[in-house]
Design a protein around this motif. Structure first.
Motif, PDB file in Angstrom:
ATOM      1  N   LEU A   1      -0.380  -0.462   4.834  1.00 46.54           N
ATOM      2  CA  LEU A   1      -1.571   0.401   4.858  1.00 46.54           C
ATOM      3  C   LEU A   1      -1.190   1.881   4.864  1.00 46.54           C
ATOM      4  O   LEU A   1      -1.707   2.680   4.071  1.00 46.54           O
ATOM      5  N   THR A   2      -0.278   2.244   5.749  1.00 46.74           N
ATOM      6  CA  THR A   2       0.027   3.677   5.870  1.00 46.74           C
ATOM      7  C   THR A   2       0.785   4.172   4.632  1.00 46.74           C
ATOM      8  O   THR A   2       0.601   5.316   4.211  1.00 46.74           O
ATOM      9  N   MET A   3       1.612   3.307   4.054  1.00 44.34           N
ATOM     10  CA  MET A   3       2.311   3.705   2.823  1.00 44.34           C
ATOM     11  C   MET A   3       1.312   3.904   1.689  1.00 44.34           C
ATOM     12  O   MET A   3       1.363   4.886   0.951  1.00 44.34           O
ATOM     13  N   GLU A   4       0.380   2.975   1.580  1.00 41.92           N
ATOM     14  CA  GLU A   4      -0.610   3.049   0.499  1.00 41.92           C
ATOM     15  C   GLU A   4      -1.488   4.308   0.673  1.00 41.92           C
ATOM     16  O   GLU A   4      -1.775   5.008  -0.289  1.00 41.92           O
ATOM     17  N   THR A   5      -1.876   4.590   1.921  1.00 39.14           N
ATOM     18  CA  THR A   5      -2.695   5.790   2.158  1.00 39.14           C
ATOM     19  C   THR A   5      -1.925   7.038   1.724  1.00 39.14           C
ATOM     20  O   THR A   5      -2.478   7.959   1.120  1.00 39.14           O
ATOM     21  N   LEU A   6      -0.632   7.045   2.038  1.00 35.05           N
ATOM     22  CA  LEU A   6       0.160   8.234   1.691  1.00 35.05           C
ATOM     23  C   LEU A   6       0.385   8.371   0.195  1.00 35.05           C
ATOM     24  O   LEU A   6       0.282   9.470  -0.341  1.00 35.05           O
ATOM     25  N   THR A   7       0.708   7.257  -0.488  1.00 34.73           N
ATOM     26  CA  THR A   7       0.986   7.405  -1.929  1.00 34.73           C
ATOM     27  C   THR A   7      -0.293   7.841  -2.657  1.00 34.73           C
ATOM     28  O   THR A   7      -0.244   8.612  -3.602  1.00 34.73           O
ATOM     29  N   ARG A   8      -1.434   7.373  -2.150  1.00 35.67           N
ATOM     30  CA  ARG A   8      -2.689   7.800  -2.790  1.00 35.67           C
ATOM     31  C   ARG A   8      -2.998   9.265  -2.473  1.00 35.67           C
ATOM     32  O   ARG A   8      -3.459  10.009  -3.325  1.00 35.67           O
ATOM     33  N   SER A   9      -2.754   9.667  -1.223  1.00 33.92           N
ATOM     34  CA  SER A   9      -3.078  11.050  -0.850  1.00 33.92           C
ATOM     35  C   SER A   9      -2.058  12.031  -1.416  1.00 33.92           C
ATOM     36  O   SER A   9      -2.395  13.169  -1.749  1.00 33.92           O
ATOM     37  N   ALA A  10      -0.789  11.590  -1.497  1.00 33.06           N
ATOM     38  CA  ALA A  10       0.251  12.531  -1.926  1.00 33.06           C
ATOM     39  C   ALA A  10       0.275  12.672  -3.439  1.00 33.06           C
ATOM     40  O   ALA A  10       0.382  13.771  -3.963  1.00 33.06           O
ATOM     41  N   PHE A  11       0.193  11.531  -4.174  1.00 30.44           N
ATOM     42  CA  PHE A  11       0.275  11.684  -5.628  1.00 30.44           C
ATOM     43  C   PHE A  11      -0.619  10.695  -6.379  1.00 30.44           C
ATOM     44  O   PHE A  11      -0.302  10.273  -7.493  1.00 30.44           O
ATOM     45  N   SER A  12      -1.733  10.332  -5.750  1.00 29.65           N
ATOM     46  CA  SER A  12      -2.774   9.541  -6.426  1.00 29.65           C
ATOM     47  C   SER A  12      -2.247   8.272  -7.071  1.00 29.65           C
ATOM     48  O   SER A  12      -2.680   7.892  -8.154  1.00 29.65           O
ATOM     49  N   GLN A  13      -1.290   7.627  -6.415  1.00 36.27           N
ATOM     50  CA  GLN A  13      -0.712   6.400  -6.976  1.00 36.27           C
ATOM     51  C   GLN A  13      -1.189   5.199  -6.167  1.00 36.27           C
ATOM     52  O   GLN A  13      -0.978   5.159  -4.952  1.00 36.27           O
ATOM     53  N   ASP A  14      -1.831   4.260  -6.841  1.00 35.65           N
ATOM     54  CA  ASP A  14      -2.284   3.033  -6.183  1.00 35.65           C
ATOM     55  C   ASP A  14      -1.194   1.985  -6.371  1.00 35.65           C
ATOM     56  O   ASP A  14      -0.921   1.564  -7.499  1.00 35.65           O
ATOM     57  N   PHE A  15      -0.545   1.576  -5.287  1.00 37.45           N
ATOM     58  CA  PHE A  15       0.543   0.600  -5.389  1.00 37.45           C
ATOM     59  C   PHE A  15       0.047  -0.835  -5.201  1.00 37.45           C
ATOM     60  O   PHE A  15       0.837  -1.761  -5.113  1.00 37.45           O
ATOM     61  N   GLY A  16      -1.238  -1.011  -5.083  1.00 40.86           N
ATOM     62  CA  GLY A  16      -1.811  -2.364  -5.015  1.00 40.86           C
ATOM     63  C   GLY A  16      -1.243  -3.199  -3.874  1.00 40.86           C
ATOM     64  O   GLY A  16      -1.055  -4.414  -4.021  1.00 40.86           O
ATOM     65  N   SER A  17      -1.027  -2.575  -2.740  1.00 43.13           N
ATOM     66  CA  SER A  17      -0.348  -3.273  -1.633  1.00 43.13           C
ATOM     67  C   SER A  17      -1.079  -4.515  -1.160  1.00 43.13           C
ATOM     68  O   SER A  17      -0.455  -5.435  -0.648  1.00 43.13           O
ATOM     69  N   PHE A  18      -2.411  -4.532  -1.323  1.00 41.51           N
ATOM     70  CA  PHE A  18      -3.149  -5.686  -0.794  1.00 41.51           C
ATOM     71  C   PHE A  18      -3.556  -6.663  -1.887  1.00 41.51           C
ATOM     72  O   PHE A  18      -4.351  -7.553  -1.678  1.00 41.51           O
ATOM     73  N   ARG A  19      -2.953  -6.459  -3.054  1.00 42.02           N
ATOM     74  CA  ARG A  19      -3.210  -7.424  -4.114  1.00 42.02           C
ATOM     75  C   ARG A  19      -1.981  -8.297  -4.361  1.00 42.02           C
ATOM     76  O   ARG A  19      -2.025  -9.257  -5.092  1.00 42.02           O
ATOM     77  N   SER A  20      -0.861  -7.914  -3.753  1.00 43.68           N
ATOM     78  CA  SER A  20       0.367  -8.673  -4.002  1.00 43.68           C
ATOM     79  C   SER A  20       1.105  -8.896  -2.676  1.00 43.68           C
ATOM     80  O   SER A  20       1.044  -8.066  -1.781  1.00 43.68           O
ATOM     81  N   ALA A  21       1.775 -10.046  -2.599  1.00 43.98           N
ATOM     82  CA  ALA A  21       2.508 -10.350  -1.367  1.00 43.98           C
ATOM     83  C   ALA A  21       3.762  -9.479  -1.270  1.00 43.98           C
ATOM     84  O   ALA A  21       4.228  -9.141  -0.186  1.00 43.98           O
ATOM     85  N   GLU A  22       4.318  -9.119  -2.424  1.00 44.72           N
ATOM     86  CA  GLU A  22       5.561  -8.343  -2.434  1.00 44.72           C
ATOM     87  C   GLU A  22       5.254  -6.851  -2.413  1.00 44.72           C
ATOM     88  O   GLU A  22       4.260  -6.418  -3.007  1.00 44.72           O
ATOM     89  N   PRO A  23       6.115  -6.041  -1.744  1.00 43.24           N
ATOM     90  CA  PRO A  23       5.887  -4.599  -1.829  1.00 43.24           C
ATOM     91  C   PRO A  23       6.157  -4.106  -3.249  1.00 43.24           C
ATOM     92  O   PRO A  23       6.916  -4.729  -4.001  1.00 43.24           O
ATOM     93  N   HIS A  24       5.520  -3.008  -3.630  1.00 38.83           N
ATOM     94  CA  HIS A  24       5.778  -2.390  -4.938  1.00 38.83           C
ATOM     95  C   HIS A  24       7.274  -2.057  -5.032  1.00 38.83           C
ATOM     96  O   HIS A  24       7.883  -1.646  -4.034  1.00 38.83           O
ATOM     97  N   PRO A  25       7.885  -2.227  -6.245  1.00 37.96           N
ATOM     98  CA  PRO A  25       9.335  -1.948  -6.373  1.00 37.96           C
ATOM     99  C   PRO A  25       9.716  -0.554  -5.876  1.00 37.96           C
ATOM    100  O   PRO A  25      10.806  -0.357  -5.338  1.00 37.96           O
TER     101      PRO A  25
END
Ligand code: HEM
Length: 471
Positions: free
Chosen positions: A155-179
């Protein structure tokens, strides 16, 4: 590297010091910070550990911390473990030396992006990301308990990537973390290990080998960020931190951050901002799940403000009104400061406590695990009691007895960001779910770059309740 000789003075240290390795055997490699703290019990307000070639001097009293926080006499120091991160984060805000020009420039450009009022612009992203986590949990309910630290970190990583550089890493759509996240974590872990092996005899060669083995992870992270920075260069939008860094010039000098420094800053925000906040959230949930009265008070407060709909999310202004929830967070960070310490050195030669001579290349590590439980300040320091943070109680305490976000000019720039996000998430989580911990779980704390509960699971159920009056 700081010499840290302290004019040849020795401080109390744990027993059984050995030639060459010093106090190494008192440090448990799997939980170094906790074992160092345990070994310090009974040694007084200032103590030392000699680990191979590295000497570490710690302070654990609120009084000495207050002195080290005097900004006219002391400033941030970079012990070897932090300096090792410069391989990745260069002169980014966290790892910059005090006199590096890029620190001043980045600090002045970025402070406005982290004020309390600036949080208004990140609030919708925080709400959206928390809602995604809760929807994901709704789908997972039938599959048993959730791993709290893992999901809070996503959650906190996803919030940061979206706030810092508007990147959605889909953390809650996949069991694996984004590469990207996996590569970043591996690269940082390598940095941490390099910092340790460099203190061994022949450590330079070992560090080189580690670099060779893991360099591809860092290259992946750097390339992705450089591509992102290049793609946004020339556009004038300032809707996220990257946009601000690319487009805002210093009001007096007109200077801007270079692309490489922007990459360092983004990496810094991701590293400094995600595990720290996720640990704070996870510890708070641990204590709430163990203290039904505190949970009930938190809920009453949130129900009163958000009303009956369990999926209701707060407006920006409402978050600051969750005062009890905020006290829960403050108290959790007191007992488990997720950044366990920070280092301070003198600007000029001086005497600490009128007694210990410090020269500019000496430094002391403020051990927050000790300071936040200093018995001179905190009654029953191991007891979880959010009301310690009622304003009237805070006023009674000496200044600088609570420092989870560091001190002075180099204190945490992301403090408001972390607090807004954590209070929002805690409040809405207890509003939406019943939480139940395994009664047999004893808190275990893992040490990565920061401190996190390990193996802490919660069974969640949608909250069932009759209508709650709104106030
Ligand atoms: C509960 C969450 C957090 C805690 C406990 C925390 C703690 C700290 C501490 C203790 C320091 C000072 C370190 C030192 O003196 O060496 C610090 C610095 C810093 N933090 Fe945080 N932090 C948190 C969240 C964040 C977030 C969310 C961000 C960014 C979005 C962030 C970015 C930074 C940066 C850039 C610095 C370096 C500031 C400078 O030296 O100019 N932190 N943090």
């Amino acid at each position: 590297m700081a010499r840290n000789d302290w004019d040849g003075r020795q401080f109390p240290h744990p027993g059984h010091r050995r030639p060459v390795i010093g106090d190494l055997l008192t440090v448990d490699r799997s939980r170094p910070i906790q074992s160092m703290l345990e070994a310090s019990r009974g040694l007084g307000p200032i103590w030392e550990l000699q680990v191979l070639r590295q000497r570490l001097v710690f302070v654990g009293s609120a009084a000495l911390t207050a002195e080290l926080c005097e900004e006219t006499r002391f400033c941030k120091a970079l012990p070897p473990a932090v300096a090792a991160l410069r391989d990745y984060a260069g002169d980014g805000l966290f790892t910059a030396h005090n006199d590096e020009p890029n620190w001043q420039l980045a600090h002045e450009l970025l402070v406005p992006a982290f004020t309390k009022s600036a949080m208004r612009s990140y609030h919708p992203t925080m709400v959206e990301t928390a809602s995604e986590l809760f929807d994901y949990w709704d789908r997972q309910l039938a599959h048993g308990p959730v791993d709290v630290s893992r999901d809070m970190t996503k959650l906190t990583m996803e919030t940061l990537t979206r706030s810092a550089f508007s990147q959605d890493f889909g953390s809650f759509r996949s069991a694996e973390p984004h590469p990207f996240v996996a590569a970043m974590v591996t690269a940082l872990e390598t940095g941490r290990r390099k910092g340790t092996v460099r203190t061994l005899p022949g450590g330079g060669a070992l560090a080189w080998l580690l670099d060779r083995r893991f360099a591809r992870h860092q290259d992946y992270v750097d390339d992705m960020l450089d591509d992102l920075i290049a793609a946004r260069t020339g556009s004038d939008d300032q809707h996220d931190l990257l946009g601000i860094m690319l487009n805002v010039a210093h009001p007096e000098t007109g200077e801007r951050l270079s692309p490489v420094n922007i990459r360092y800053q983004i990496l810094t925000f991701l590293v400094a901002g995600h595990e720290t906040t996720s640990g704070a959230l996870s510890f708070a949930l641990h204590y709430l799940s163990r203290n039904p009265e505190c949970l009930a008070r938190a809920r009453d407060e949130v129900d009163g403000l958000l009303g009956d709909d369990p999926t209701a999310m707060p407006e920006f202004e409402q978050v600051a009104k969750f005062r009890y929830v905020r006290r829960v967070l403050d108290e959790s960070l007191r007992i488990w400061p997720t950044v366990p310490g920070f280092a301070r050195g003198p600007r000029e030669s001086t005497l600490l406590a009128d007694e210990y001579r410090m020269d500019p290349d000496d430094y002391a590590i403020v051990s927050l695990g000790a300071v936040h439980k200093d018995p001179e300040v905190w009654e029953e320091p191991d007891r979880f009691d959010p009301d310690r943070f009622l304003p009237e109680n805070v006023k009674k305490r000496p200044p600088h007895s609570y420092k989870p976000f560091g001190a002075g000019l180099r204190a945490c720039i992301g403090r408001q960001f972390a607090i807004h996000e954590a209070v929002l998430v805690l409040a809405t989580l207890v509003h939406r779910f019943d939480i139940q911990a395994d009664p047999d779980y004893d808190l275990r704390v893992t040490e990565r770059l920061t401190m996190l509960p390990e193996g802490f699971e919660l069974t969640l159920r949608p909250r069932t309740r009759t209508a709650v009056p709104t106030t």
